[in-house]
Design an enzyme around this catalytic site. Structure first.
Site, PDB file in Angstrom:
ATOM      1  N   CYS A 158       0.843  -1.194   0.000  1.00 22.12           N
ATOM      2  CA  CYS A 158       0.000   0.000   0.000  1.00 22.12           C
ATOM      3  C   CYS A 158       0.880   1.247   0.000  1.00 22.12           C
ATOM      4  O   CYS A 158       1.792   1.376   0.819  1.00 22.12           O
ATOM      5  CB  CYS A 158      -0.900  -0.015   1.236  1.00 22.12           C
ATOM      6  SG  CYS A 158      -1.933   1.461   1.401  1.00 22.12           S
ATOM      7  N   CYS A 203      -8.485  -5.673  -9.720  1.00 14.68           N
ATOM      8  CA  CYS A 203      -8.109  -4.622 -10.654  1.00 14.68           C
ATOM      9  C   CYS A 203      -7.705  -3.401  -9.817  1.00 14.68           C
ATOM     10  O   CYS A 203      -8.562  -2.728  -9.238  1.00 14.68           O
ATOM     11  CB  CYS A 203      -9.302  -4.324 -11.559  1.00 14.68           C
ATOM     12  SG  CYS A 203      -8.943  -3.226 -12.917  1.00 14.68           S
TER      13      CYS A 203
END
Length: 133
Positions: free
Chosen positions: A47, A119
């Site tokens: 992240c 995605c």
């Protein structure tokens, strides 16, 4: 996974690029085909907001959609899901469980073994190469 990371809007703005802020904190989407240069070496995609490990390079595949795609996260508990009803559609949004950063969406049209396609906005990820032996 470690404790939840909570920051003010101003703190997120200070640490992220304008596009990363728009995508991860305001649920935006980057243009397709803007991150086709991701490394193909072994490693982890983390992240961009908090560094939590999200996806392994070994689960990345070319979906042809223009966004990085993976068939599973490193650990199910690292990626949370919510229902996204924006734009008159019903999709499953995925976010970082540690800091709630918007990552992208998951769809049921991916390859084996899971049949899923995560995605993900490339700007929401940082690549961390595997340590050399």
């Amino acid at each position: 996974m470690t404790d939840k990371i909570v920051k003010t809007d101003a703190e997120w703005r200070e640490t992220l690029s304008d596009l990363a802020y728009k995508v991860t904190r305001k649920h935006g989407t980057e243009r397709a085909f803007t991150h086709d240069d991701f490394p193909k070496a072994p490693g982890t995609f983390a992240c961009v907001c908090c560094g939590a490990p999200l996806f392994d390079q070994a689960t990345k595949f070319d979906s042809g959609t223009g966004w990085p795609s993976f068939y599973q996260p490193i650990a199910a508990e690292n990626v949370g899901e919510t229902t996204d009803r924006s734009f008159f559609m019903r999709r499953t949004e995925v976010h970082c469980s540690r800091c709630d950063a918007h990552l992208g969406h998951v769809f049921p049209d991916g390859p084996a073994p899971t049949g899923l396609r995560y995605c993900i906005n490339g700007v929401a990820l940082e690549f961390e190469p595997e340590d050399a032996p």
